[in-house]
Scaffold this active site. Structure first.
Site, mmCIF file in Angstrom:
data_model
loop_
_atom_site.group_PDB
_atom_site.id
_atom_site.type_symbol
_atom_site.label_atom_id
_atom_site.label_comp_id
_atom_site.label_asym_id
_atom_site.label_seq_id
_atom_site.Cartn_x
_atom_site.Cartn_y
_atom_site.Cartn_z
ATOM 1 N N LYS A 270 -0.023 3.853 -2.583
ATOM 2 C CA LYS A 270 -0.869 4.716 -2.531
ATOM 3 C C LYS A 270 -0.429 6.302 -2.192
ATOM 4 O O LYS A 270 -1.067 7.244 -2.702
ATOM 5 C CB LYS A 270 -1.716 4.603 -1.238
ATOM 6 N N SER B 9 -5.928 3.300 4.307
ATOM 7 C CA SER B 9 -5.619 2.580 3.397
ATOM 8 C C SER B 9 -6.614 1.995 2.449
ATOM 9 O O SER B 9 -6.590 0.526 2.214
ATOM 10 C CB SER B 9 -4.682 1.416 3.904
ATOM 11 N N SER C 141 0.802 -1.195 0.021
ATOM 12 C CA SER C 141 0.056 0.062 0.034
ATOM 13 C C SER C 141 0.827 1.154 -0.039
ATOM 14 O O SER C 141 0.278 2.536 -0.022
ATOM 15 C CB SER C 141 -0.996 -0.024 1.253
#
Length: 497
Positions: free
Chosen positions: A138, A331, A135
């Site tokens: 991101k 997230s 993640s």
């Protein structure tokens, strides 16, 4: 992202203190965030106390406050630190980081630490090696969205007059944080509500003298290409890590806004349209308006949603800046992928997975982040085919904290705070990581054999440092998150001279 439960570190904080410390840290967080604009904080990141010799055990800016500071009306909010704060010595810093950045079991860690103000590389362990970032991907999407769309942009969900009498068209415009009830102006999730949209629609139809039954059509054609990325595991989709992407959805494609795990609706746009139909039926009943059962999608080639179609009602999302905060803090894979597609549209690329990837890479090039070795299969980090280096992630964090494009500063508050917020809220709770609690701000990343942590921290000398650590090939369930948290805590407590 998927999380794995790991063994806690040794040396738990004594029971009586575990209730007190979070409250004190929360007070510190309130103090630190009591700033009208994140931009006002940024100058404080580049300095320190400017004093030579041995740093105090706990410098003033890292002490727990005893009272909340009163606003001075100037808009500054945070006292600036001196620009003469010393930069950590790379050798001394490396010795400390190498003692903590060790895997528990299989695999290896790479890592980079930079001085935010100058970009000087202070620690480099295979920092240019491309790795699965989970993640942490991101961060790239957040930066691209803020640079392209701007932090103040909002997305509209509209009701249009259809081509046929008695027909209304619900048109998705990129807001997947819709609420079923009334709009909540101060919220991010649920800032725009379908009940409010329905009430506006009824008023407009009454002015037109419309009579029922009304037929509702759905236009979710804003996005193109496959709704599911073939690079995503179908097991992850079934578990609710992701769902087919549409340009409108309730609760970031969740059945219940209070439940952020478990399966998601597989047709989030139709679910939203059916919820709107129910709200329109309820709002229209007192006015004698009825709604025909069922919702159909706008047929291909129909002119019901032509650009000159009359807008009957409209609700707007939270700002892009607020949505970026949410996707970083929680997230949220779905919201991130939608943000990527909206970024693609803004640079005249298809609102597809390929378009989102191309748009994010384009914006990274504009930020002077070297993308020659970067491989992107999606923009949320769920795909195992992504390859990003710790140096590339560190450079993105540096662009957010200290780069020339101040629109990126809107992402600062979205970084989870160690021990307090988001995906770091339940970490930094033992003696080995306590000195990073409330100070480390970083984006987490977790897949079965992957963990990552990239963010920023003001060290004990008052110097802003940016960092990225990535572990690949790790033993599932091992205590590797704790290793990363200890390493980031070293940076927070560093007077490494």
């Amino acid at each position: 992202m998927k999380r794995t439960t790991i063994a806690a570190g040794t040396g738990k904080v004594p029971g009586p203190l575990r209730g007190i410390i979070p409250m004190l840290l929360l007070t510190l967080l309130v103090l630190a965030l009591a700033v009208p604009a994140v931009v006002a904080i940024t100058p404080a990141f580049t300095g320190g106390n400017g004093q030579g010799g041995t740093a105090a055990a706990t410098p003033p800016w890292q002490q727990l406050p005893t009272t909340l500071a009163a606003g001075n009306g100037s808009g500054a909010g945070v006292e600036q630190l001196s620009g003469a704060a010393p930069i950590p010595d790379p050798g001394t810093l490396a010795a400390q980081l190498n003692a903590t950045l060790k895997t528990d079991g299989a695999g290896s860690f790479t890592g980079v630490v930079q001085d935010a103000a100058t970009g000087e590389l202070l620690f480099d362990r295979s920092g240019d090696e491309a790795r699965v970032p989970a993640s942490n991907m991101k961060l790239l999407t957040a930066g691209a969205a803020l640079r392209t769309l701007g932090p103040d942009r909002r997305f509209s969900t509209r009701v249009l007059a259809g081509a046929a009498p008695g027909t209304v068209v619900l048109a998705g415009g990129g807001d997947v944080l819709l609420a079923e009830g009334e709009s909540a102006p101060d919220a991010v999730l649920g800032r725009a509500g379908l009940a409010t949209l329905a009430q506006q629609t009824v008023r407009a139809l009454q002015q037109d003298g419309a009579a029922g039954p009304l037929t509702i059509l759905l236009d979710d054609s804003l996005f193109t290409g496959p709704a599911l990325n073939p690079a995503w595991s179908l097991e992850d989709v079934a578990a609710g890590e992701m769902a087919p992407l549409f340009p409108l959805a309730l609760n970031s494609a969740r059945f219940n806004p209070a439940k952020t795990t478990g399966p998601r609706p597989q047709d989030a746009a139709m679910s939203a349209a059916e919820a709107f139909a129910a709200q329109l039926s309820a709002a229209g009943a007192p006015a004698g308006l009825t709604v025909a059962p069922g919702v159909a999608r706008v047929p291909g080639g129909a002119d019901a949603t032509a650009q000159d179609a009359r807008v009957l009602a409209e609700v707007q999302s939270a700002t892009v800046g607020q949505q970026v905060d949410l996707l970083l803090r929680t997230s949220d894979n779905y919201l991130t992928e939608v943000m990527g597609r909206m970024t693609a549209l803004a640079v005249d690329k298809p609102a597809s997975n390929d378009g989102a990837v191309a748009a994010v890479l384009q914006k990274l090039d504009e930020l002077d982040v070297d993308t020659a070795t970067l491989r992107a299969a999606d923009v949320s980090g769920l795909a195992l085919a992504n390859e990003v280096s710790a140096r590339q992630l560190s450079e993105v964090v540096r662009a957010i904290t200290s780069g020339p494009d101040t629109r990126l500063r809107a992402a600062l508050a979205g970084f989870p705070v160690a021990g307090l917020t988001g995906t770091l809220g339940d970490r930094y709770t033992d003696e080995s990581t306590a000195r990073g609690a409330g100070l480390v701000r970083a984006k987490t990343g977790t897949l079965n054999t992957v963990i990552a942590l990239s963010g920023y921290v003001v060290d004990a000398d008052g110097r802003l440092l940016v960092f990225s650590f990535i572990g690949n090939g790790l033993t599932p369930g091992a205590a590797n998150k704790t290793a990363l948290d200890r390493t980031a805590s070293v940076l927070a407590g560093c007077g490494c001279r």
